[in-house]
Scaffold this motif. Sequence first.
Motif, PDB file in Angstrom:
ATOM      1  N   ILE A 163       0.265  -1.383   0.087  1.00  0.00           N
ATOM      2  CA  ILE A 163      -0.061  -0.213  -0.192  1.00  0.00           C
ATOM      3  C   ILE A 163       0.871   0.747  -0.070  1.00  0.00           C
ATOM      4  N   ALA A 164       0.797   1.860  -0.959  1.00  0.00           N
ATOM      5  CA  ALA A 164       1.566   3.418  -1.279  1.00  0.00           C
ATOM      6  C   ALA A 164       0.561   4.867  -0.438  1.00  0.00           C
ATOM      7  N   SER A 165       0.707   4.714   1.024  1.00  0.00           N
ATOM      8  CA  SER A 165      -0.074   5.647   1.420  1.00  0.00           C
ATOM      9  C   SER A 165       0.239   7.012   0.667  1.00  0.00           C
ATOM     10  N   THR A 166       0.878   7.153   0.083  1.00  0.00           N
ATOM     11  CA  THR A 166       0.972   8.469  -0.788  1.00  0.00           C
ATOM     12  C   THR A 166       1.139   8.695  -2.148  1.00  0.00           C
ATOM     13  N   SER A 167       0.233   7.519  -2.213  1.00  0.00           N
ATOM     14  CA  SER A 167      -0.724   7.798  -3.738  1.00  0.00           C
ATOM     15  C   SER A 167      -2.240   8.181  -4.071  1.00  0.00           C
ATOM     16  N   LYS A 168      -2.055   8.896  -4.826  1.00  0.00           N
ATOM     17  CA  LYS A 168      -3.508   9.226  -4.910  1.00  0.00           C
ATOM     18  C   LYS A 168      -4.747   8.249  -5.781  1.00  0.00           C
ATOM     19  N   GLU A 169      -4.286   7.255  -5.582  1.00  0.00           N
ATOM     20  CA  GLU A 169      -5.334   6.282  -6.204  1.00  0.00           C
ATOM     21  C   GLU A 169      -5.995   5.946  -4.572  1.00  0.00           C
ATOM     22  N   PRO A 170      -7.092   5.601  -4.375  1.00  0.00           N
ATOM     23  CA  PRO A 170      -7.733   5.153  -3.427  1.00  0.00           C
ATOM     24  C   PRO A 170      -7.569   3.845  -2.642  1.00  0.00           C
ATOM     25  N   LEU A 171      -7.356   3.420  -1.270  1.00  0.00           N
ATOM     26  CA  LEU A 171      -6.540   1.924  -0.872  1.00  0.00           C
ATOM     27  C   LEU A 171      -7.234   0.987  -1.191  1.00  0.00           C
ATOM     28  N   PHE A 172      -8.577   0.965  -1.598  1.00  0.00           N
ATOM     29  CA  PHE A 172      -9.336  -0.607  -1.468  1.00  0.00           C
ATOM     30  C   PHE A 172      -8.530  -0.614  -3.272  1.00  0.00           C
ATOM     31  N   GLN A 173      -8.806   0.596  -4.506  1.00  0.00           N
ATOM     32  CA  GLN A 173      -8.544   0.396  -5.944  1.00  0.00           C
ATOM     33  C   GLN A 173      -6.603  -0.678  -5.538  1.00  0.00           C
ATOM     34  N   GLN A 174      -5.964   0.246  -4.724  1.00  0.00           N
ATOM     35  CA  GLN A 174      -4.770   0.028  -4.905  1.00  0.00           C
ATOM     36  C   GLN A 174      -4.842  -2.255  -4.541  1.00  0.00           C
ATOM     37  N   ILE A 175      -5.482  -2.258  -3.405  1.00  0.00           N
ATOM     38  CA  ILE A 175      -5.301  -3.915  -3.011  1.00  0.00           C
ATOM     39  C   ILE A 175      -6.358  -4.768  -4.159  1.00  0.00           C
ATOM     40  N   LYS A 176      -6.874  -3.688  -4.139  1.00  0.00           N
ATOM     41  CA  LYS A 176      -8.073  -4.247  -5.791  1.00  0.00           C
ATOM     42  C   LYS A 176      -7.488  -4.674  -6.954  1.00  0.00           C
ATOM     43  N   GLU A 177      -6.456  -3.571  -7.378  1.00  0.00           N
ATOM     44  CA  GLU A 177      -5.467  -3.679  -8.966  1.00  0.00           C
ATOM     45  C   GLU A 177      -4.376  -4.847  -9.175  1.00  0.00           C
ATOM     46  N   GLN A 178      -3.020  -4.821  -6.974  1.00  0.00           N
ATOM     47  CA  GLN A 178      -2.486  -5.350  -7.144  1.00  0.00           C
ATOM     48  C   GLN A 178      -3.026  -7.121  -6.826  1.00  0.00           C
ATOM     49  N   ILE A 179      -4.151  -7.435  -6.493  1.00  0.00           N
ATOM     50  CA  ILE A 179      -5.061  -9.182  -6.656  1.00  0.00           C
ATOM     51  C   ILE A 179      -5.462  -9.302  -8.068  1.00  0.00           C
ATOM     52  N   LYS A 180      -5.381  -8.895  -8.724  1.00  0.00           N
ATOM     53  CA  LYS A 180      -5.881  -8.614 -10.581  1.00  0.00           C
ATOM     54  C   LYS A 180      -4.543  -8.837 -10.893  1.00  0.00           C
ATOM     55  N   GLN A 181      -3.472  -8.019 -10.295  1.00  0.00           N
ATOM     56  CA  GLN A 181      -2.404  -8.814 -10.458  1.00  0.00           C
ATOM     57  C   GLN A 181      -1.815  -9.974 -10.805  1.00  0.00           C
ATOM     58  N   HIS A 182      -1.925 -10.492  -9.700  1.00  0.00           N
ATOM     59  CA  HIS A 182      -1.933 -11.285  -9.147  1.00  0.00           C
ATOM     60  C   HIS A 182      -2.273 -13.030  -9.681  1.00  0.00           C
ATOM     61  N   ILE A 183      -3.247 -12.919 -10.214  1.00  0.00           N
ATOM     62  CA  ILE A 183      -4.352 -13.701 -11.230  1.00  0.00           C
ATOM     63  C   ILE A 183      -3.488 -13.712 -12.263  1.00  0.00           C
ATOM     64  N   PHE A 184      -3.397 -12.101 -12.686  1.00  0.00           N
ATOM     65  CA  PHE A 184      -2.964 -12.337 -14.393  1.00  0.00           C
ATOM     66  C   PHE A 184      -1.757 -13.049 -14.417  1.00  0.00           C
ATOM     67  N   SER A 185      -1.041 -13.110 -13.400  1.00  0.00           N
ATOM     68  CA  SER A 185       0.248 -13.178 -12.998  1.00  0.00           C
ATOM     69  C   SER A 185       0.749 -14.620 -13.525  1.00  0.00           C
ATOM     70  N   GLY A 186      -0.372 -15.303 -12.378  1.00  0.00           N
ATOM     71  CA  GLY A 186      -0.498 -16.386 -12.525  1.00  0.00           C
ATOM     72  C   GLY A 186      -0.127 -16.936 -10.421  1.00  0.00           C
ATOM     73  N   GLU A 187       0.261 -16.076  -9.992  1.00  0.00           N
ATOM     74  CA  GLU A 187       0.772 -16.488  -8.880  1.00  0.00           C
ATOM     75  C   GLU A 187      -0.832 -16.178  -8.220  1.00  0.00           C
ATOM     76  N   LEU A 188      -1.608 -16.245  -8.057  1.00  0.00           N
ATOM     77  CA  LEU A 188      -3.365 -17.049  -7.573  1.00  0.00           C
ATOM     78  C   LEU A 188      -3.312 -17.521  -8.657  1.00  0.00           C
ATOM     79  N   LYS A 189      -4.262 -18.730  -8.744  1.00  0.00           N
ATOM     80  CA  LYS A 189      -4.983 -19.722  -9.469  1.00  0.00           C
ATOM     81  C   LYS A 189      -6.412 -19.754  -9.273  1.00  0.00           C
ATOM     82  N   GLU A 190      -7.097 -20.136  -9.927  1.00  0.00           N
ATOM     83  CA  GLU A 190      -8.400 -20.725  -9.456  1.00  0.00           C
ATOM     84  C   GLU A 190      -8.724 -21.217  -8.940  1.00  0.00           C
ATOM     85  N   GLY A 191      -9.265 -20.422  -7.864  1.00  0.00           N
ATOM     86  CA  GLY A 191      -9.593 -21.656  -6.229  1.00  0.00           C
ATOM     87  C   GLY A 191      -8.535 -21.581  -5.499  1.00  0.00           C
TER      88      GLY A 191
END
Length: 124
Positions: A5-33
């Motif tokens: 979490i970047a507290s200095t970012s203009k992006e809302p915290l929930f959005q930062q979390i959301k985007e990083q989870i998506k990236q983990h899914i896109f990269s295959g780090e998080l898989k189905e199930g």
Amino acid sequence: MNILIASTSKEPLFQQIKEQIKQHIFSGELKEGDALPSMRALAKDLKVSVITTKRAYEDLENEGYLISSVGKGTFVAGQQPHVLKEWQVRELENELEKLTTEGKRLGLSKADLIELLEIYYEGE
């Protein structure tokens, strides 16, 4: 799953979390199930409000990335490879739209933006 979490970012915290989870899914780090931490556990780990993690999880569930089961937890939804790629392209299109809008705001021409894209693309 590592989320920063970047507290200095203009992006809302929930959005930062959301985007990083998506990236983990896109990269295959998080898989189905794969199970995600509970909203409370993630909030405690990131030192944010449970409301923040709840918003991120709900948005991801509404977008089809996650599924929640009462009493069992939150899991990565199954994605077909072509659907996952479509999501990634959609995310890229959203970013391109933002960049195009910002370029226009700065007075850059279409040719200027294309030239910048070519420079960055060739730099890879």
